[in-house]
Scaffold this active site. Structure first.
Site, mmCIF file in Angstrom:
data_model
loop_
_atom_site.group_PDB
_atom_site.id
_atom_site.type_symbol
_atom_site.label_atom_id
_atom_site.label_comp_id
_atom_site.label_asym_id
_atom_site.label_seq_id
_atom_site.Cartn_x
_atom_site.Cartn_y
_atom_site.Cartn_z
ATOM 1 N N THR A 139 1.058 -1.428 0.184
ATOM 2 C CA THR A 139 0.611 0.087 0.420
ATOM 3 C C THR A 139 0.865 1.145 0.050
ATOM 4 O O THR A 139 2.043 1.629 0.266
ATOM 5 C CB THR A 139 -0.622 0.049 1.406
ATOM 6 O OG1 THR A 139 -1.998 1.297 1.200
ATOM 7 C CG2 THR A 139 -0.383 -0.466 2.402
ATOM 8 N N ASP A 140 0.298 2.772 -0.091
ATOM 9 C CA ASP A 140 0.734 3.756 -0.986
ATOM 10 C C ASP A 140 1.334 4.065 0.599
ATOM 11 O O ASP A 140 2.207 4.829 0.886
ATOM 12 C CB ASP A 140 0.302 4.241 -0.702
ATOM 13 C CG ASP A 140 -1.496 4.994 -1.230
ATOM 14 O OD1 ASP A 140 -1.573 4.107 0.522
ATOM 15 O OD2 ASP A 140 -1.881 5.948 -1.894
ATOM 16 N N GLU A 141 -0.051 3.091 2.056
ATOM 17 C CA GLU A 141 -0.025 3.891 3.286
ATOM 18 C C GLU A 141 1.716 3.816 4.063
ATOM 19 O O GLU A 141 2.260 4.441 4.899
ATOM 20 C CB GLU A 141 -1.064 3.245 3.931
ATOM 21 C CG GLU A 141 -2.508 3.630 3.109
ATOM 22 C CD GLU A 141 -3.619 3.177 4.429
ATOM 23 O OE1 GLU A 141 -3.256 3.092 5.378
ATOM 24 O OE2 GLU A 141 -4.703 3.275 3.824
ATOM 25 N N TYR A 196 -2.054 -0.364 11.173
ATOM 26 C CA TYR A 196 -1.720 -0.854 9.454
ATOM 27 C C TYR A 196 -0.701 -0.407 8.747
ATOM 28 O O TYR A 196 -0.285 -1.389 8.232
ATOM 29 C CB TYR A 196 -2.841 -0.401 9.289
ATOM 30 C CG TYR A 196 -2.829 -0.702 7.769
ATOM 31 C CD1 TYR A 196 -3.262 -1.836 7.139
ATOM 32 C CD2 TYR A 196 -3.090 0.571 7.305
ATOM 33 C CE1 TYR A 196 -2.889 -3.106 5.825
ATOM 34 C CE2 TYR A 196 -3.500 -0.324 5.196
ATOM 35 C CZ TYR A 196 -3.145 -1.862 4.925
ATOM 36 O OH TYR A 196 -3.887 -2.252 3.643
ATOM 37 N N LYS A 230 2.553 -3.252 7.192
ATOM 38 C CA LYS A 230 3.075 -3.466 5.712
ATOM 39 C C LYS A 230 3.679 -2.858 5.596
ATOM 40 O O LYS A 230 4.535 -3.617 4.398
ATOM 41 C CB LYS A 230 1.435 -2.751 4.902
ATOM 42 C CG LYS A 230 0.403 -3.497 5.151
ATOM 43 C CD LYS A 230 0.148 -4.235 4.310
ATOM 44 C CE LYS A 230 0.010 -4.669 3.040
ATOM 45 N NZ LYS A 230 -0.136 -6.011 2.656
HETATM 46 P P1 NAD Z 1 -9.751 -7.380 2.479
HETATM 47 O O1 NAD Z 1 -9.290 -7.196 3.912
HETATM 48 O O2 NAD Z 1 -10.588 -6.772 1.538
HETATM 49 O O3 NAD Z 1 -9.487 -8.650 1.671
HETATM 50 C C1 NAD Z 1 -8.417 -9.708 2.914
HETATM 51 C C2 NAD Z 1 -8.290 -11.036 2.603
HETATM 52 O O4 NAD Z 1 -7.234 -11.927 3.298
HETATM 53 C C3 NAD Z 1 -9.527 -11.653 3.235
HETATM 54 O O5 NAD Z 1 -10.149 -12.864 2.332
HETATM 55 C C4 NAD Z 1 -9.243 -12.370 4.000
HETATM 56 O O6 NAD Z 1 -9.766 -14.050 4.755
HETATM 57 C C5 NAD Z 1 -7.644 -12.455 4.160
HETATM 58 N N1 NAD Z 1 -7.039 -13.502 5.451
HETATM 59 C C6 NAD Z 1 -7.013 -11.780 5.834
HETATM 60 N N2 NAD Z 1 -6.088 -12.959 7.499
HETATM 61 C C7 NAD Z 1 -5.277 -14.129 6.882
HETATM 62 C C8 NAD Z 1 -4.901 -15.028 6.985
HETATM 63 N N3 NAD Z 1 -4.492 -14.599 8.765
HETATM 64 N N4 NAD Z 1 -4.458 -15.976 6.430
HETATM 65 C C9 NAD Z 1 -4.706 -16.434 5.448
HETATM 66 N N5 NAD Z 1 -5.845 -14.966 4.412
HETATM 67 C C10 NAD Z 1 -6.273 -14.262 5.725
HETATM 68 O O7 NAD Z 1 -8.208 -6.474 1.881
HETATM 69 P P2 NAD Z 1 -7.885 -6.058 0.514
HETATM 70 O O8 NAD Z 1 -8.609 -4.559 0.317
HETATM 71 O O9 NAD Z 1 -9.010 -6.636 -0.269
HETATM 72 O O10 NAD Z 1 -6.017 -5.582 0.507
HETATM 73 C C11 NAD Z 1 -5.307 -6.504 -0.515
HETATM 74 C C12 NAD Z 1 -4.581 -6.273 -0.460
HETATM 75 O O11 NAD Z 1 -4.382 -5.266 -1.082
HETATM 76 C C13 NAD Z 1 -3.770 -5.925 1.650
HETATM 77 O O12 NAD Z 1 -2.378 -6.552 1.133
HETATM 78 C C14 NAD Z 1 -3.563 -4.318 1.833
HETATM 79 O O13 NAD Z 1 -2.651 -4.255 2.077
HETATM 80 C C15 NAD Z 1 -3.393 -4.401 0.119
HETATM 81 N N6 NAD Z 1 -3.896 -3.006 -0.781
HETATM 82 C C16 NAD Z 1 -5.368 -2.333 -0.196
HETATM 83 C C17 NAD Z 1 -5.592 -1.838 -0.735
HETATM 84 C C18 NAD Z 1 -7.288 -0.946 -1.157
HETATM 85 O O14 NAD Z 1 -7.720 0.261 -0.981
HETATM 86 N N7 NAD Z 1 -8.011 -1.549 -0.369
HETATM 87 C C19 NAD Z 1 -4.874 -0.406 -1.714
HETATM 88 C C20 NAD Z 1 -3.427 -1.011 -1.365
HETATM 89 C C21 NAD Z 1 -3.200 -1.762 -0.651
HETATM 90 P P1 TYD Z 2 -10.403 4.281 3.860
HETATM 91 O O1 TYD Z 2 -11.658 3.498 3.315
HETATM 92 O O2 TYD Z 2 -10.624 4.059 5.915
HETATM 93 O O3 TYD Z 2 -9.278 3.846 4.065
HETATM 94 P P2 TYD Z 2 -8.000 3.931 4.471
HETATM 95 O O4 TYD Z 2 -7.300 4.592 5.768
HETATM 96 O O5 TYD Z 2 -7.295 2.988 4.331
HETATM 97 O O6 TYD Z 2 -7.231 5.180 3.686
HETATM 98 O O7 TYD Z 2 -10.512 5.352 4.665
HETATM 99 C C1 TYD Z 2 -10.953 6.317 3.836
HETATM 100 C C2 TYD Z 2 -10.787 8.185 4.250
HETATM 101 O O8 TYD Z 2 -11.957 8.302 4.781
HETATM 102 C C3 TYD Z 2 -10.086 7.789 5.292
HETATM 103 O O9 TYD Z 2 -9.270 9.355 5.264
HETATM 104 C C4 TYD Z 2 -10.703 7.950 6.704
HETATM 105 C C5 TYD Z 2 -12.337 8.324 6.167
HETATM 106 N N1 TYD Z 2 -12.953 7.995 6.817
HETATM 107 C C6 TYD Z 2 -14.236 8.581 7.116
HETATM 108 O O10 TYD Z 2 -14.326 9.926 6.932
HETATM 109 N N2 TYD Z 2 -15.926 8.321 7.762
HETATM 110 C C7 TYD Z 2 -15.573 6.429 7.879
HETATM 111 O O11 TYD Z 2 -16.308 5.928 8.527
HETATM 112 C C8 TYD Z 2 -14.583 5.807 7.412
HETATM 113 C C9 TYD Z 2 -14.215 4.118 7.382
HETATM 114 C C10 TYD Z 2 -13.855 6.295 6.869
#
Ligand code: NAD
Ligand code: TYD
Length: 354
Positions: free
Chosen positions: A132-134, A157, A161
């Site tokens: 992630t970019d975070e 988090y 990562k």
């Molecule tokens: P998500 O939370 O929707 O899905 C995570 C999946 O991992 C789930 O299916 C869960 O069951 C599985 N999981 C969790 N713990 C586990 C364990 N101990 N063993 C096996 N499986 C396990 O997450 P997402 O949003 O799809 O993100 C996927 C990846 O992409 C992550 O690594 C996240 O850091 C990265 N990412 C997400 C975003 C975003 O905006 N969602 C952006 C950039 C990077």
């Molecule tokens: P989120 O979807 O949790 O992603 P991330 O924190 O990884 O960027 O949140 C996106 C943005 O929205 C973040 O600045 C937090 C804000 N947010 C709210 O204002 N209210 C909410 O209920 C949630 C879940 C997020």
């Protein structure tokens, strides 16, 4: 060419789109989906490909090193695309150790299993870590995150990562595991668990519930449609250079408040409500602890070197996304039954409206 790819987290939001893309686009590959099926994992996300002859599912917890090693011994994977993680910042503030276990220990267990399986023959192997970019922290004075921006994670988090990214690079340097890493901005689209901003707000709009905006809603995120992230993962997996990092993003920055207003307006139209109706649900609540102000990715490297670019304009992507959630009420009802109400009450009852 036959490839045996282990994709972790394939029942989650992004993972389900990656599994679908690989199963459909590469019928000669064997795609193995490993997932623990936590609250965020949902096999209903991939019912359309569950019977494909090149798809296999394994319910395994990454923290279980023995199960991982047995799985590698049985299937002799030649590649890994690692997405499984605990992924929600608010949950990481409540329970950081869970994030250390899955994101750090789980990633090291996976690296160890690959190292053992591949020892003596790293030819044709690839360990792709999706991050992630975070990890780069929070931007305050303009600018972008580049691939060589120093890590400065600010939440449990992002710290977990960042740690996993460091381990992947350390295994590349020390054990010569062939690796590639990508760091992506915020994703949106179908199948995202409604703890994250966009699906949570769409669901609350539908149910006429308050829209809890943290702080003043001034935080900025760079949003990318999930299918475009999956396409980027395909490009990095096949064309990325060994040991390299690629930043992925949509050059699509929005303050939370502006984004929420677009969602409200679009939802009003689709739900046949008078314009401005859903905006009345906006409620400013206590800010997230340590809330990162702004994320913004410079995606020029992947665009220039691998030829990737986003396929959707944001307006189109957000309209498709809202349509999907409104058309898939059964999916939403299922994922919000059970523990979700407890989660919502715990997470939001403590946030004072102001
Ligand atoms: P998500 O939370 O929707 O899905 C995570 C999946 O991992 C789930 O299916 C869960 O069951 C599985 N999981 C969790 N713990 C586990 C364990 N101990 N063993 C096996 N499986 C396990 O997450 P997402 O949003 O799809 O993100 C996927 C990846 O992409 C992550 O690594 C996240 O850091 C990265 N990412 C997400 C975003 C975003 O905006 N969602 C952006 C950039 C990077
Ligand atoms: P989120 O979807 O949790 O992603 P991330 O924190 O990884 O960027 O949140 C996106 C943005 O929205 C973040 O600045 C937090 C804000 N947010 C709210 O204002 N209210 C909410 O209920 C949630 C879940 C997020």
């Amino acid at each position: 060419m036959t490839k045996k790819i282990l994709i972790t987290g394939g029942a989650g939001f992004i993972g389900s789109h990656v599994v679908r893309l690989f199963v459909n686009k590469y019928p000669s590959y064997q795609i193995h989906n490993l997932d623990k099926l936590t609250y965020a994992g949902n096999l209903k996300n991939i019912t359309d490909i569950e019977n494909a002859p090149n798809y296999h599912f394994h319910k395994v917890d990454l923290v279980d090193a023995t199960a991982l090693s047995n799985l590698f011994n049985t299937h002799q994977f030649d590649s890994v695309i690692h997405l499984a993680a605990e992924s929600h910042v608010d949950r990481s503030i409540t329970n950081p150790l869970e994030f250390v276990m899955t994101n750090v220990v789980g990633t090291v267990n996976l690296l160890n299993a690959a190292k053992e399986c591949w020892k003596g023959n790293m030819e044709g192997k690839r360990f792709y870590h999706v991050s992630t970019d975070e990890v780069y922290g929070s931007l305050h004075d303009g600018g972008f995150f580049y691939e060589d921006t120093s890590y400065d994670p600010q939440s449990p988090y992002s710290a977990s990562k960042a740690s996993s990214d460091h381990f992947v690079r350390a295994y590349h340097n020390t054990y010569k595991i062939p690796v590639v890493i990508s760091n992506c901005s915020n994703n949106y689209g179908p199948n995202q668990f409604p703890e994250k901003l966009i699906p949570l707000f769409i669901n609350n709009i539908r149910n006429n519930k308050p829209l809890p905006v943290y702080g003043k809603g001034e935080n900025v995120r760079d949003w990318l449609y999930v299918v475009d992230h999956a396409r980027a993962i395909d490009d990095v997996f096949h064309k990325g250079k060994d040991g390299e990092t690629y930043n992925i993003g949509g050059f699509n920055e929005w303050t939370n408040l502006d984004l929420i207003k677009v969602i409200c307006k679009t939802a009003d139209k689709k739900l046949g409500r008078p314009e401005g109706e859903s905006e009345k649900l906006i409620t400013y609540v206590t800010d997230r602890a340590g809330h990162d102000l702004r994320y913004a990715i410079d995606a020029n490297k992947i665009m220039k070197e691998l030829g990737w670019e986003p396929s959707l304009q944001f307006e189109e992507g957000i309209a498709k996304t809202i349509d999907w959630y409104l058309d898939n009420q059964q999916w939403m009802d299922e994922v919000t039954s059970g523990d979700y109400t407890k989660y919502y009450d715990t997470m939001y009852s403590e946030r004072q409206a102001h």
